[in-house]
Design a protein around this motif. Structure first.
Motif, PDB file in Angstrom:
ATOM      1  N   TRP A  38      19.935   6.807  -8.079  1.00  0.00           N
ATOM      2  CA  TRP A  38      19.537   6.439  -6.726  1.00  0.00           C
ATOM      3  C   TRP A  38      18.116   5.870  -6.698  1.00  0.00           C
ATOM      4  O   TRP A  38      17.770   5.063  -5.853  1.00  0.00           O
ATOM      5  N   LEU A  39      17.284   6.318  -7.631  1.00  0.00           N
ATOM      6  CA  LEU A  39      15.916   5.802  -7.729  1.00  0.00           C
ATOM      7  C   LEU A  39      15.631   5.413  -9.168  1.00  0.00           C
ATOM      8  O   LEU A  39      16.225   5.964 -10.090  1.00  0.00           O
ATOM      9  N   SER A  40      14.713   4.447  -9.359  1.00  0.00           N
ATOM     10  CA  SER A  40      14.209   4.191 -10.706  1.00  0.00           C
ATOM     11  C   SER A  40      13.065   5.175 -10.948  1.00  0.00           C
ATOM     12  O   SER A  40      12.558   5.786 -10.010  1.00  0.00           O
ATOM     13  N   LEU A  41      12.655   5.301 -12.222  1.00  0.00           N
ATOM     14  CA  LEU A  41      11.563   6.222 -12.541  1.00  0.00           C
ATOM     15  C   LEU A  41      10.296   5.818 -11.778  1.00  0.00           C
ATOM     16  O   LEU A  41       9.521   6.643 -11.310  1.00  0.00           O
ATOM     17  N   LEU A  42      10.135   4.505 -11.629  1.00  0.00           N
ATOM     18  CA  LEU A  42       8.976   3.971 -10.912  1.00  0.00           C
ATOM     19  C   LEU A  42       8.987   4.402  -9.446  1.00  0.00           C
ATOM     20  O   LEU A  42       7.990   4.858  -8.899  1.00  0.00           O
ATOM     21  N   GLU A  43      10.157   4.281  -8.814  1.00  0.00           N
ATOM     22  CA  GLU A  43      10.288   4.696  -7.414  1.00  0.00           C
ATOM     23  C   GLU A  43      10.084   6.202  -7.277  1.00  0.00           C
ATOM     24  O   GLU A  43       9.516   6.679  -6.293  1.00  0.00           O
ATOM     25  N   PHE A  44      10.548   6.940  -8.302  1.00  0.00           N
ATOM     26  CA  PHE A  44      10.377   8.388  -8.306  1.00  0.00           C
ATOM     27  C   PHE A  44       8.885   8.745  -8.313  1.00  0.00           C
ATOM     28  O   PHE A  44       8.437   9.633  -7.588  1.00  0.00           O
ATOM     29  N   ALA A  45       8.116   8.025  -9.137  1.00  0.00           N
ATOM     30  CA  ALA A  45       6.671   8.273  -9.192  1.00  0.00           C
ATOM     31  C   ALA A  45       6.016   7.936  -7.850  1.00  0.00           C
ATOM     32  O   ALA A  45       5.130   8.647  -7.375  1.00  0.00           O
ATOM     33  N   ASP A  46       6.471   6.844  -7.226  1.00  0.00           N
ATOM     34  CA  ASP A  46       5.942   6.483  -5.902  1.00  0.00           C
ATOM     35  C   ASP A  46       6.276   7.560  -4.876  1.00  0.00           C
ATOM     36  O   ASP A  46       5.460   7.901  -4.023  1.00  0.00           O
ATOM     37  N   LEU A  47       7.495   8.099  -4.990  1.00  0.00           N
ATOM     38  CA  LEU A  47       7.915   9.178  -4.097  1.00  0.00           C
ATOM     39  C   LEU A  47       6.973  10.380  -4.225  1.00  0.00           C
ATOM     40  O   LEU A  47       6.558  10.974  -3.229  1.00  0.00           O
ATOM     41  N   LEU A  48       6.608  10.711  -5.485  1.00  0.00           N
ATOM     42  CA  LEU A  48       5.691  11.833  -5.706  1.00  0.00           C
ATOM     43  C   LEU A  48       4.347  11.559  -5.062  1.00  0.00           C
ATOM     44  O   LEU A  48       3.738  12.431  -4.439  1.00  0.00           O
ATOM     45  N   THR A  49       3.873  10.309  -5.223  1.00  0.00           N
ATOM     46  CA  THR A  49       2.597   9.932  -4.633  1.00  0.00           C
ATOM     47  C   THR A  49       2.654  10.096  -3.114  1.00  0.00           C
ATOM     48  O   THR A  49       1.756  10.692  -2.508  1.00  0.00           O
ATOM     49  N   ILE A  50       3.739   9.581  -2.514  1.00  0.00           N
ATOM     50  CA  ILE A  50       3.879   9.684  -1.059  1.00  0.00           C
ATOM     51  C   ILE A  50       3.959  11.153  -0.638  1.00  0.00           C
ATOM     52  O   ILE A  50       3.325  11.570   0.331  1.00  0.00           O
ATOM     53  N   SER A  51       4.716  11.957  -1.414  1.00  0.00           N
ATOM     54  CA  SER A  51       4.841  13.384  -1.101  1.00  0.00           C
ATOM     55  C   SER A  51       3.502  14.092  -1.087  1.00  0.00           C
ATOM     56  O   SER A  51       3.263  14.978  -0.285  1.00  0.00           O
ATOM     57  N   GLN A  52       2.646  13.694  -2.035  1.00  0.00           N
ATOM     58  CA  GLN A  52       1.339  14.343  -2.124  1.00  0.00           C
ATOM     59  C   GLN A  52       0.477  14.031  -0.914  1.00  0.00           C
ATOM     60  O   GLN A  52      -0.405  14.799  -0.546  1.00  0.00           O
TER      61      GLN A  52
END
Lengths: 189, 196
Positions: A38-52
């Motif tokens: 559902w997500l690429s690793l890159l999008e996953f990292a962006d998700l973490l950034t947004i979550s923070q």
């Protein structure tokens, strides 16, 4: 069908993320990247950034982010519901017993076994995030990198950030904002 | 405490605002919940709050959600639990929904990309920092079995690529067997000594 899959995935994430916060990280990574793409690793990292940078538990933020991407607002709501359903059931049962007996020593052994495993799992997920930050290419990992895959500027940025976090107990929020600004400056040069 | 509409509104608005304004997840929201429910509203006493948090941390799912459920349940049963869960889960749902819409549009923007590129290094450092702290805490216990579990599960996760849920279940079962045996041994030895 896709809504059902989203529900099950986040139900599993909610069910197995014991210890809160970063404990959900490896499970989200597994379900969202490895099982379902559902997500690429890159999008996953962006998700973490947004979550923070936004309020709320990482697991719930991920649920909304992935749900929206895969199936719009209904997806976001279903994913969030999936994520909190195990908590609702299990914690309600625990609450019932706690307020009835106020003693739950029997689960201590289980928790003592799980705690170090959770640390390892978080470390393992952390390694993929680190690889993404310091290598130039998304497909490079710690198992197959060559020296010229390393982005020296990113390594320095990571190490300096880590130094401020460890030595001066800097607020993670500040670190993330400052590295964002550093990103604009470095990429503009 | 009378449970009228005003009480339910207060419970919902408390959990909603706590969730909406606490950045940084479970370990940040728990102290703030303590401040709100113990010090400000005096709905829960200090010791009880610690117990609730301990149970929340050991149950699966986000700590913020679990603590809300327990506080809600204590105050107003299942209805209270569901209401405070709703209050805690709505803010991330609303905020991230809005951001996700922008994310799709801005992903190709140069400035946004540069910011996210820089922040990736920042987030990697934050996670490394968390990992170092947690590993240190495990080492500090000087519990050889904990350290062994940590090493073995790390190898299983990173090199053998074994499913995270499987690792958690296996170490939970192992912990239950191992530590209950230790308790049994201690009891056994005590009984022997008493017999002497």
């Amino acid at each position: 069908m896709i809504l059902f899959q989203i529900f099950i995935s986040f139900f599993l994430i909610g069910l197995f993320s014991i210890g809160g916060g970063y404990a959900a990280l490896p499970l989200i990574e597994h379900q969202v990247i490895e099982v379902h793409n559902w997500l690429s690793l890159l999008e996953f990292a962006d998700l973490l950034t947004i979550s923070q940078m936004t309020p709320g538990p990482i697991a719930l933020n991920a649920a909304t982010f992935v749900g929206t991407k895969v199936a719009g607002l209904p997806g976001a709501i279903i994913a969030t519901l999936g994520c909190i359903t195990p908590s609702c059931i299990i914690v309600l049962v625990l609450s019932y017993f706690y307020f009835k007996y106020k003693n739950l020593n029997s689960i201590q052994g289980i928790l003592k076994g799980i705690r170090p495993a959770v640390v390892s799992l978080i470390a393992s997920a952390g390694l993929s995030i680190l690889a993404l930050a310091i290598f130039k290419n998304e497909n490079v990992t710690f198992f197959n990198f060559k020296l010229n895959d390393i982005n020296n500027v990113s390594v320095i940025l990571t190490l300096v950030s880590l130094f401020f976090l460890r030595k001066f107990k800097a607020d993670p929020m500040h670190i993330i904002v400052v590295t964002g600004i550093a990103g604009i400056i470095i990429k503009s040069i | 405490m009378e449970k009228d509409l005003k009480f339910y509104l207060k419970l919902f608005s408390s959990t909603f605002t706590l969730s909406a304004f606490t950045i940084g997840g479970g370990y940040v929201i728990v102290p703030l919940m303590r401040k709100k429910f113990v010090e400000e509203l005096k709905w829960v006493d200090e010791e009880e709050m610690l117990n609730l948090v301990a149970i929340s941390q050991s149950a699966p799912g986000p700590i913020a959600i679990n603590t809300s459920i327990m506080v809600g349940y204590k105050l107003a049963g299942v209805a209270g639990a569901l209401l405070s869960t709703l209050g805690t889960s709505l803010p991330p749902l609303i905020i991230i929904s809005i951001i996700s819409m922008f994310y799709e549009t801005f992903k190709s923007n140069f400035i946004i990309n540069a910011i996210l590129w820089g922040m990736r290094a920042g987030i990697a450092a934050v996670i490394l920092d968390v990992i170092i702290k947690m590993v240190k805490d495990i080492l500090k216990t000087k519990n050889k079995m904990s350290i062994l579990i940590m090493v073995v599960t790390f190898i299983a996760a990173v090199f053998l690529d074994i499913n995270a849920a499987l690792i958690i279940i296996a170490s939970g079962i192992f912990g239950a067997c191992y530590y209950s045996n230790i308790k049994w041994f201690k009891l056994h030895n005590k009984n022997k000594e008493q017999l002497k």
